[in-house]
Design a protein around this motif. Structure first.
Motif, PDB file in Angstrom:
ATOM      1  N   THR A  38       0.849  -1.204   0.000  1.00 16.37           N
ATOM      2  CA  THR A  38       0.000   0.000   0.000  1.00 16.37           C
ATOM      3  C   THR A  38       0.879   1.245   0.000  1.00 16.37           C
ATOM      4  O   THR A  38       0.597   2.220  -0.717  1.00 16.37           O
ATOM      5  N   LEU A  41       2.172   1.910  -3.400  1.00 12.11           N
ATOM      6  CA  LEU A  41       1.109   2.434  -4.278  1.00 12.11           C
ATOM      7  C   LEU A  41       0.901   3.937  -4.035  1.00 12.11           C
ATOM      8  O   LEU A  41       0.859   4.734  -4.969  1.00 12.11           O
ATOM      9  N   ASP A  55     -11.535   5.006  -5.638  1.00  8.82           N
ATOM     10  CA  ASP A  55     -10.871   3.770  -5.215  1.00  8.82           C
ATOM     11  C   ASP A  55     -11.729   2.605  -5.715  1.00  8.82           C
ATOM     12  O   ASP A  55     -12.845   2.384  -5.230  1.00  8.82           O
ATOM     13  N   LEU A  63      -7.298   1.823   1.691  1.00  9.21           N
ATOM     14  CA  LEU A  63      -6.708   2.806   0.777  1.00  9.21           C
ATOM     15  C   LEU A  63      -7.547   4.087   0.757  1.00  9.21           C
ATOM     16  O   LEU A  63      -7.000   5.197   0.759  1.00  9.21           O
ATOM     17  N   ARG A 132      -6.172  -1.048  -5.023  1.00  8.89           N
ATOM     18  CA  ARG A 132      -5.283  -2.059  -4.431  1.00  8.89           C
ATOM     19  C   ARG A 132      -6.000  -3.399  -4.576  1.00  8.89           C
ATOM     20  O   ARG A 132      -6.927  -3.688  -3.836  1.00  8.89           O
ATOM     21  N   LEU A 161      -2.597  -1.724  -8.286  1.00 11.03           N
ATOM     22  CA  LEU A 161      -1.738  -2.831  -7.858  1.00 11.03           C
ATOM     23  C   LEU A 161      -2.459  -4.134  -8.163  1.00 11.03           C
ATOM     24  O   LEU A 161      -3.634  -4.296  -7.806  1.00 11.03           O
ATOM     25  N   CYS A 290       3.974  -8.048  -7.040  1.00 12.39           N
ATOM     26  CA  CYS A 290       2.861  -7.354  -7.712  1.00 12.39           C
ATOM     27  C   CYS A 290       3.350  -6.614  -8.937  1.00 12.39           C
ATOM     28  O   CYS A 290       4.541  -6.347  -9.078  1.00 12.39           O
TER      29      CYS A 290
END
Ligand SMILES: C[S@@+](CC[C@H](N)C(=O)[O-])C[C@H]1O[C@@H](n2cnc3c(N)ncnc32)[C@H](O)[C@@H]1O
Length: 305
Positions: A38, A41, A55, A63, A132, A161, A290
């Motif tokens: 996170t 990101l 999001d 997030l 995410r 991600l 990732c």
């Protein structure tokens, strides 16, 4: 759910079933485990004060809550997800934070239960589309990203991600291999079937985003050693947590969905044996890998399909 894309119905059911409840109950440990990813990101997204962010597949909102702090009171977060139990958890967390620090310099979060592939986002409303691990579940990803791109202002950016292939993710591959010593192997899934590893092939995702009208598509490999969902303070407690996560919640746990109690007990013992040497210092550490995909909505009118 009204207005969902017909191909996404199975995923919507899945994330509203038992798994959505379990994610909501385990939100803390998931967010702790994902923390290094996170952070990467957010670092790449460089969220700026006053920006408007969406999001995608926000889940329990980790997030979204972090972004709300970064964007400040002039910003706005639109948190969209299909899973009611996970959204409820996100709203509850926001309520707790608001009570603890009323008047903080934090963006409002609008929580929306909706299929991001089909939701009629207001056109050009966002500076940033971010996710995410929430974008690998669309039956028709080109159509879904085309829909989401229209929500971005010209020049707005996308960052998401996504997991690299399972073989690069020991936090799933190790317990899965252990389970397969005991349970029958499932039929091989068709390639790129919606699910956590659907976006493992960066070239394919690049092509999807380009077809959806994004430009400047790039992928950056990100890796981290995760404290694999362990919250215990001793090695034994960390191992218990990691085994419980792998067998009840993580992606490999689908292998145990329909097995009888005796087979489950043997599979759990195999996972425990496989994870034993990963526990140390009160943590259970496994590698994760990732892709960070970045792209933008072209600024020039008429450039995009
Ligand atoms: C692996 S979880 C990640 C959740 C959250 N982003 C996190 O990192 O904790 C995937 C999320 O995508 C959501 N999702 C799946 N399909 C979706 C869709 N079509 N539209 C919006 N959200 C979706 C699921 O409900 C779930 O919350």
């Amino acid at each position: 759910m009204n207005g969902a894309a017909p191909g996404n119905v199975d995923q919507i059911e899945y994330w509203n079933g038992d798994i959505g409840q379990r994610w909501a109950r385990n939100q803390d440990r998931m967010d702790q485990a994902f923390q290094p990813l996170t952070a990467a990101l957010i670092e790449h997204a460089v969220p700026r004060r006053g920006e408007r962010a969406a999001d995608i597949g926000c889940g329990c909102g980790d997030l979204s809550l972090l972004l709300a702090d970064r964007l400040g009171a002039e910003g706005r977060v639109f948190a969209v997800d299909v899973s009611r139990p996970m959204l409820d958890r996100g709203r509850a967390r926001q309520g707790t934070l608001a009570e603890a620090s009323a008047g903080a310099d934090r963006a409002v979060i609008d929580w929306q239960e909706a299929d991001a592939a089909a939701w009629p986002f207001p056109e050009g409303a966002f500076d940033l589309l971010i996710s995410r691990f929430g974008t690998m579940f669309f039956a028709d990803p080109v159509q879904a990203f085309r829909n989401m791109r229209r929500a971005l202002r010209p020049g707005g950016r996308l960052l998401m991600l996504c997991w690299r292939p399972m073989a690069d993710n020991a936090w799933v591959a190790v317990p899965r291999a252990a389970m397969l010593q005991v349970v029958p192997a499932p039929d091989p899934a068709p390639p790129h079937v919606p699910g956590p590893f659907a976006f493992g092939d960066a070239a394919r995702v690049g092509a999807i985003l380009a077809r959806a009208g994004f430009t400047g598509v790039a992928s950056t490999a990100i890796a981290a050693a995760l404290n694999a969902f362990a919250t215990g303070s001793t090695d034994a407690a960390a191992l218990d947590d990691a085994v419980q996560f792998a067998t009840e919640l993580g992606p490999a746990s689908v292998l145990l969905r329909d097995v009888d109690d005796a087979m489950r007990a043997r599979a759990v013992a195999a996972v425990r044996a496989a994870l034993r040497d990963r526990a140390g210092g009160g943590r259970a550490t496994l590698d994760a890998a990732c892709w960070l995909f970045t792209a933008e909505n072209p600024a020039a009118a008429g450039h995009a399909p």
